[in-house]
Scaffold this motif. Structure first.
Motif, PDB file in Angstrom:
ATOM      1  N   CYS A 227       0.837  -1.205   0.000  1.00 52.89           N
ATOM      2  CA  CYS A 227       0.000   0.000   0.000  1.00 52.89           C
ATOM      3  C   CYS A 227       0.872   1.255   0.000  1.00 52.89           C
ATOM      4  N   SER A 228       1.865   1.283   0.859  1.00 56.96           N
ATOM      5  CA  SER A 228       2.746   2.442   0.945  1.00 56.96           C
ATOM      6  C   SER A 228       3.536   2.627  -0.339  1.00 56.96           C
ATOM      7  N   THR A 229       3.988   1.526  -0.928  1.00 53.96           N
ATOM      8  CA  THR A 229       4.744   1.600  -2.172  1.00 53.96           C
ATOM      9  C   THR A 229       3.887   2.143  -3.304  1.00 53.96           C
ATOM     10  N   LEU A 230       2.640   1.662  -3.377  1.00 51.63           N
ATOM     11  CA  LEU A 230       1.755   2.115  -4.446  1.00 51.63           C
ATOM     12  C   LEU A 230       1.512   3.616  -4.362  1.00 51.63           C
ATOM     13  N   LEU A 231       1.252   4.113  -3.173  1.00 54.80           N
ATOM     14  CA  LEU A 231       1.008   5.541  -3.030  1.00 54.80           C
ATOM     15  C   LEU A 231       2.256   6.353  -3.330  1.00 54.80           C
ATOM     16  N   PHE A 232       3.389   5.923  -2.773  1.00 55.72           N
ATOM     17  CA  PHE A 232       4.624   6.680  -2.978  1.00 55.72           C
ATOM     18  C   PHE A 232       5.061   6.640  -4.440  1.00 55.72           C
ATOM     19  N   ALA A 233       5.175   5.410  -5.001  1.00 54.77           N
ATOM     20  CA  ALA A 233       5.681   5.278  -6.366  1.00 54.77           C
ATOM     21  C   ALA A 233       4.700   5.860  -7.380  1.00 54.77           C
ATOM     22  N   GLY A 234       3.394   5.659  -7.146  1.00 54.27           N
ATOM     23  CA  GLY A 234       2.406   6.202  -8.060  1.00 54.27           C
ATOM     24  C   GLY A 234       2.388   7.713  -8.064  1.00 54.27           C
ATOM     25  N   TYR A 235       2.753   8.299  -6.941  1.00 58.83           N
ATOM     26  CA  TYR A 235       2.804   9.756  -6.836  1.00 58.83           C
ATOM     27  C   TYR A 235       4.089  10.317  -7.432  1.00 58.83           C
ATOM     28  N   GLU A 236       5.226   9.810  -6.986  1.00 60.26           N
ATOM     29  CA  GLU A 236       6.502  10.459  -7.275  1.00 60.26           C
ATOM     30  C   GLU A 236       6.839  10.464  -8.765  1.00 60.26           C
ATOM     31  N   THR A 237       6.715   9.316  -9.424  1.00 60.08           N
ATOM     32  CA  THR A 237       7.095   9.247 -10.835  1.00 60.08           C
ATOM     33  C   THR A 237       6.210  10.139 -11.698  1.00 60.08           C
ATOM     34  N   THR A 238       4.901  10.074 -11.474  1.00 62.91           N
ATOM     35  CA  THR A 238       3.987  10.855 -12.303  1.00 62.91           C
ATOM     36  C   THR A 238       4.133  12.348 -12.043  1.00 62.91           C
ATOM     37  N   ARG A 239       4.283  12.720 -10.790  1.00 66.98           N
ATOM     38  CA  ARG A 239       4.480  14.134 -10.456  1.00 66.98           C
ATOM     39  C   ARG A 239       5.678  14.700 -11.217  1.00 66.98           C
ATOM     40  N   ASN A 240       6.777  13.970 -11.209  1.00 65.56           N
ATOM     41  CA  ASN A 240       7.988  14.447 -11.878  1.00 65.56           C
ATOM     42  C   ASN A 240       7.823  14.469 -13.389  1.00 65.56           C
ATOM     43  N   LEU A 241       7.134  13.472 -13.927  1.00 59.04           N
ATOM     44  CA  LEU A 241       6.898  13.455 -15.369  1.00 59.04           C
ATOM     45  C   LEU A 241       6.078  14.665 -15.805  1.00 59.04           C
ATOM     46  N   LEU A 242       5.047  15.009 -15.058  1.00 62.73           N
ATOM     47  CA  LEU A 242       4.210  16.148 -15.439  1.00 62.73           C
ATOM     48  C   LEU A 242       5.006  17.453 -15.418  1.00 62.73           C
ATOM     49  N   GLY A 243       5.795  17.666 -14.366  1.00 58.04           N
ATOM     50  CA  GLY A 243       6.600  18.880 -14.299  1.00 58.04           C
ATOM     51  C   GLY A 243       7.682  18.925 -15.355  1.00 58.04           C
ATOM     52  N   ASN A 244       8.447  17.837 -15.473  1.00 62.33           N
ATOM     53  CA  ASN A 244       9.533  17.791 -16.447  1.00 62.33           C
ATOM     54  C   ASN A 244       9.008  17.911 -17.870  1.00 62.33           C
ATOM     55  N   GLY A 245       7.880  17.221 -18.124  1.00 61.86           N
ATOM     56  CA  GLY A 245       7.325  17.217 -19.475  1.00 61.86           C
ATOM     57  C   GLY A 245       6.850  18.591 -19.903  1.00 61.86           C
ATOM     58  N   LEU A 246       6.139  19.287 -19.007  1.00 59.61           N
ATOM     59  CA  LEU A 246       5.671  20.623 -19.376  1.00 59.61           C
ATOM     60  C   LEU A 246       6.852  21.575 -19.559  1.00 59.61           C
ATOM     61  N   LEU A 247       7.857  21.468 -18.706  1.00 55.36           N
ATOM     62  CA  LEU A 247       9.026  22.329 -18.854  1.00 55.36           C
ATOM     63  C   LEU A 247       9.699  22.104 -20.207  1.00 55.36           C
ATOM     64  N   ALA A 248       9.856  20.842 -20.591  1.00 56.81           N
ATOM     65  CA  ALA A 248      10.481  20.549 -21.889  1.00 56.81           C
ATOM     66  C   ALA A 248       9.651  21.114 -23.034  1.00 56.81           C
ATOM     67  N   LEU A 249       8.339  20.972 -22.970  1.00 56.91           N
ATOM     68  CA  LEU A 249       7.479  21.491 -24.031  1.00 56.91           C
ATOM     69  C   LEU A 249       7.565  23.016 -24.132  1.00 56.91           C
ATOM     70  N   LEU A 250       7.547  23.691 -22.983  1.00 57.60           N
ATOM     71  CA  LEU A 250       7.544  25.152 -23.013  1.00 57.60           C
ATOM     72  C   LEU A 250       8.918  25.725 -23.349  1.00 57.60           C
ATOM     73  N   ARG A 251       9.968  24.956 -23.096  1.00 57.76           N
ATOM     74  CA  ARG A 251      11.296  25.395 -23.509  1.00 57.76           C
ATOM     75  C   ARG A 251      11.545  25.133 -24.994  1.00 57.76           C
ATOM     76  N   HIS A 252      10.653  24.379 -25.607  1.00 57.85           N
ATOM     77  CA  HIS A 252      10.743  24.081 -27.040  1.00 57.85           C
ATOM     78  C   HIS A 252       9.401  24.453 -27.669  1.00 57.85           C
ATOM     79  N   PRO A 253       9.161  25.749 -27.868  1.00 64.69           N
ATOM     80  CA  PRO A 253       7.842  26.214 -28.326  1.00 64.69           C
ATOM     81  C   PRO A 253       7.357  25.542 -29.610  1.00 64.69           C
ATOM     82  N   ALA A 254       8.279  25.182 -30.491  1.00 67.38           N
ATOM     83  CA  ALA A 254       7.866  24.526 -31.736  1.00 67.38           C
ATOM     84  C   ALA A 254       7.242  23.165 -31.442  1.00 67.38           C
ATOM     85  N   GLN A 255       7.747  22.491 -30.407  1.00 65.81           N
ATOM     86  CA  GLN A 255       7.199  21.188 -30.033  1.00 65.81           C
ATOM     87  C   GLN A 255       5.806  21.345 -29.409  1.00 65.81           C
TER      88      GLN A 255
END
Length: 411
Positions: A227-255
């Motif tokens: 239970c603890s692993t599911l909450l932690f792992a399900g949160y941490e990876t996705t949270r970072n992907l959303l932030g990193n992904g939007l940053l990459a997109l906005l730093r590359h306006p053509a993309q």
């Protein structure tokens, strides 16, 4: 402070010894070497006990330290072979494609609700922190919904997850990180003990885990650990992907413009976000046999660091790997791992990101980076944004009241 751009140095052609990790470890960074090691049973994930013992410790609560080690070491993340397969068999049905598609409308509703709540900032074209307003709460609420706890996520959960991430993400955890992680896991276990004792658990993953425990397929400690692993792992990876992904997109306006023009390409775009700026930069393995690799002799008992972030930038596997290209289609990245320990929630994370970015494309098509720079968390194992200030631009949504941190957690 972590770097502000993804790694551009070429991965080594052979293992390199480094004193940076837990007193010394072999670092594998080439795509083929990392992929092979992730499949190889001689690279064992059973490293939790030595890792915990190696962390700086005080003369504090010995019982809490013992309980922490007992629960932490029974997580799927740190088990091999039969024990890993047995526990994975209990949880895996909750991540089948049909079950995840059943979750899609709820994920979309959560994403829209979170964006609704930043209405005043959108209406006034003032900046807001994308991490705080969206990337943090969304995955916490989604995994809670998958567990069957949509209305019972404590506001402290994000703090618990951050404490565990700081411990796992440090090459050598210090005393403060170890103490905070012990307390966070203890609080998580208290929460799940009460949650599993409820009369009506519904049909989520928590109910499945509770039934497996009652049927003596898994122990009480194993139930709490998963239970603890599911909450932690399900949160941490996705949270970072959303932030990193939007940053990459906005730093590359053509993309970003290309994705707005062809949102049907979101699946490939998310895969490129994962490759370009992997949320998990490396994972550790303990060698259970001597191995000859790249002219080096790796000995039984030594630690190996499998550097996923560098492997995803291996020019022998990906052309021009430092270029962010949402149309790239050159096979699998390693951001979800590989082999028997491939991330159980990989499909869920991919689905969440596709829905999240699809919602952003519709609601905030003119979003851009704010003048204030992004801030990174100082975690070596994770590529994690602490803050991502953005300016909303024009909106297609009507404004509502802004959220508080607690309201976001209970959205």
């Amino acid at each position: 402070m972590m770097r502000d751009t993804p790694p551009l140095a070429q991965p080594a052609h052979e293992p390199v010894w480094s004193e940076q990790y837990c007193g010394g470890a072999w670092v594998l960074s080439g795509y083929d070497d990392v992929a092979a090691a992730l499949r190889d049973p001689r690279f064992s994930v059973r490293r939790a006990a030595r890792w915990i013992n190696g962390a700086a410790s005080d003369a504090g609560d010995a019982r809490q330290q013992r309980d922490f080690k007992r629960v932490f070491s029974r997580s799927l993340l740190f088990l091999d072979g039969r024990a890993h397969r047995r526990l994975r068999h209990v949880i895996q049905p909750g991540f089948k494609p049909a079950e995840l598609q059943r979750q899609a409308p709820a994920i979309a509703a959560i994403a829209r609700r979170l964006l609704d709540r930043i209405g005043p900032q959108v209406a006034s074209h003032t900046q807001f922190d994308f991490v705080e307003a969206f990337a943090r709460p969304l995955p916490a609420l989604v995994i809670a919904n998958l567990l069957g706890l949509p209305d019972r996520v404590p506001a402290e959960f994000i703090d618990w997850a951050a404490a565990l991430a700081a411990f796992i993400g440090a090459p050598t955890p210090d005393q403060a990180q170890a103490a905070a992680a012990r307390q966070a896991l203890a609080d998580m276990c208290d929460f799940f003990t009460l949650a599993m004792a409820a009369d009506d658990l519904g049909d989520g993953l928590l109910a499945r885990i509770a039934v497996a425990h009652r049927e003596q397929k898994i122990s009480g400690t194993e139930a709490l650990a998963q239970c603890s692993t599911l909450l932690f792992a399900g949160y941490e990876t996705t949270r970072n992907l959303l932030g990193n992904g939007l940053l990459a997109l906005l730093r590359h306006p053509a993309q970003w413009a290309a994705l707005k023009a062809a949102p049907q390409n979101l699946r490939l775009a998310v895969r490129e976000m994962l490759r370009y700026d992997s949320p998990v930069q490396y994972t550790g393995r303990r060698l259970v046999a001597d191995i000859e690799l790249g002219g080096q002799r790796l000995r039984r008992g030594q630690l190996a660091i499998l550097h996923i972030g560098m492997a995803n930038h291996d020019a022998r596997r990906f052309s021009d790997p430092g270029r962010f290209d949402i149309a790239r289609d050159q096979g699998n990245h390693l951001s979800f791992g590989h082999g028997p320990h491939v991330c159980l929630g990989a499909a869920l994370t991919q689905l969440e990101a596709e829905i999240a970015f699809g919602t952003l494309l519709q609601a905030l098509p003119e979003i851009s980076l704010a003048p204030s720079p992004p801030q990174w968390q100082p975690l070596a194992a994770y590529r994690a944004l602490e803050r991502l200030p953005v300016t909303p631009g024009k909106s297609t949504q009507q404004p509502t009241q802004p959220p508080t941190h607690r309201e976001l957690t209970h959205a």
